[in-house]
Design an enzyme around this catalytic site. Structure first.
Site, PDB file in Angstrom:
ATOM      1  N   HIS A 130       0.941  -1.267  -0.154  1.00 56.77           N
ATOM      2  CA  HIS A 130       0.016   0.011   0.012  1.00 56.77           C
ATOM      3  C   HIS A 130       0.890   1.326   0.026  1.00 56.77           C
ATOM      4  O   HIS A 130       0.659   2.273  -0.972  1.00 56.77           O
ATOM      5  CB  HIS A 130      -0.982   0.021   1.380  1.00 56.77           C
ATOM      6  N   GLU A 131       1.921   1.205   0.923  1.00 52.14           N
ATOM      7  CA  GLU A 131       2.816   2.400   0.900  1.00 52.14           C
ATOM      8  C   GLU A 131       3.440   2.567  -0.361  1.00 52.14           C
ATOM      9  O   GLU A 131       3.586   3.884  -0.994  1.00 52.14           O
ATOM     10  CB  GLU A 131       3.842   2.228   1.936  1.00 52.14           C
ATOM     11  N   HIS A 134       1.593   4.393  -2.889  1.00 52.83           N
ATOM     12  CA  HIS A 134       1.550   5.909  -2.798  1.00 52.83           C
ATOM     13  C   HIS A 134       2.709   6.187  -3.319  1.00 52.83           C
ATOM     14  O   HIS A 134       2.576   7.316  -4.110  1.00 52.83           O
ATOM     15  CB  HIS A 134       1.679   6.002  -1.092  1.00 52.83           C
ATOM     16  N   GLU A 199      -6.320   7.304  -0.562  1.00 52.18           N
ATOM     17  CA  GLU A 199      -6.200   6.105   0.350  1.00 52.18           C
ATOM     18  C   GLU A 199      -6.951   4.753  -0.540  1.00 52.18           C
ATOM     19  O   GLU A 199      -6.553   3.741  -0.488  1.00 52.18           O
ATOM     20  CB  GLU A 199      -6.712   6.146   1.713  1.00 52.18           C
TER      21      GLU A 199
END
Length: 290
Positions: A130-131, A134, A199
């Site tokens: 997930h990071e 980003h 998100e």
């Protein structure tokens, strides 16, 4: 959230900042606001990662000092087609993580020790994917600039009473008080719109990087439960950085309200489970972290 919509929201924040400057100080106030916005964004572009990492006392690790975690991130970065980011650990019992840096070539990912202690390897992989999503989406720069402009608007509004008697101020005392209240509120709404949409996009991107949406779904549920019980004192002292984390590290986030920096965890998990259903026929996750 697509790039065009994000650009519009960032432009709206900048316009709001200049408008507040104009209302409080006339044309000179608007020009000063524009100059200040440019200066703060330039500083944020070059130094945001260092400031945030120092704020949370993050320590950089490598294959020698944290081999399992470092290799996990390396495998995910290869899977995402990204350069290897710098990897940090934060000595904090609350499980959480964030990414920072102005671009993929200068990115850093950070996880708390609580994340590694309370989640299994697959769940940690889901979080770090997930990071990295980003990073791949260049959200880290956008979110930093958003926070910088929103914070500057709030600061300028706090100075509003000092401009109340300025002859260039067309608002008068009542109008100045209205600006003090409404300008930070408007900035917050724009900031939340950008944060929450990104998100969801990072959840989807992270699930694609790991190949297993349920890993992230399980991690989000565990982090949400722990974050509600375990303090993150550094985050409480710096609430403007809360939107950087995968789950809101603050305790005042029980509902999916208009003012929350993160979507409701149940909604995120539901989307990931639906995504997993669509991928059921595909092979298991790729990479060396399984």
């Amino acid at each position: 959230m697509n790039i065009f919509r994000t650009g519009l929201l960032l432009a709206a924040l900048t316009a709001l900042f200049m408008a507040v400057g104009f209302l409080l100080g006339g044309q000179s106030g608007m020009l000063l606001a524009l100059a200040f916005a440019m200066a703060t964004n330039l500083f944020a572009y070059w130094n945001s990662d260092k400031v945030v990492l120092r704020m949370y006392k993050a320590r950089e690790v490598d294959r020698a000092s944290a081999p399992e975690f470092y290799d996990l991130v390396a495998g995910l970065a290869r899977n995402a087609g990204l350069p290897m980011p710098r990897v940090y650990l934060i000595d904090n019992p609350q499980p959480n993580a964030f990414a920072t840096g102005r671009n993929p070539e200068n990115a850093a990912v950070a996880a708390t020790t609580g994340l590694l202690e309370r989640l299994n390897r697959q769940e940690v992989a889901g979080v770090m994917a997930h990071e990295l999503a980003h990073v791949k989406n260049r959200d880290t720069l956008i979110m930093t600039i958003t926070a910088t402009i929103a914070g500057a608007i709030s600061m300028l509004a706090n100075f509003a009473l000092f401009f109340g008697n300025n002859r260039n101020n067309p608002l008068g005392l009542i109008g100045t008080i209205a600006v003090m209240i409404l300008a930070p509120l408007a900035a917050m709404l724009v900031q939340m719109a950008i944060s929450r949409g990104r998100e969801y996009a990072a959840d989807q991107g992270g699930a694609e990087i790991s190949g297993q949406p349920l890993w992230l779904a399980s991690a989000l549920e565990k982090i949400q439960g722990s974050a509600a019980r375990i303090d993150n004192r550094d985050a409480e002292r710096n609430p403007a950085t809360a939107h950087l984390f995968i789950i809101n590290p603050l305790h005042a986030h029980a509902v999916d309200s208009l003012f929350s920096t993160h979507p409701k965890t149940d909604n995120r998990v539901a989307r990931l489970r639906a995504m997993a259903g669509q991928l059921r026929s595909e092979p298991a996750a790729r990479g060396p972290w399984g």
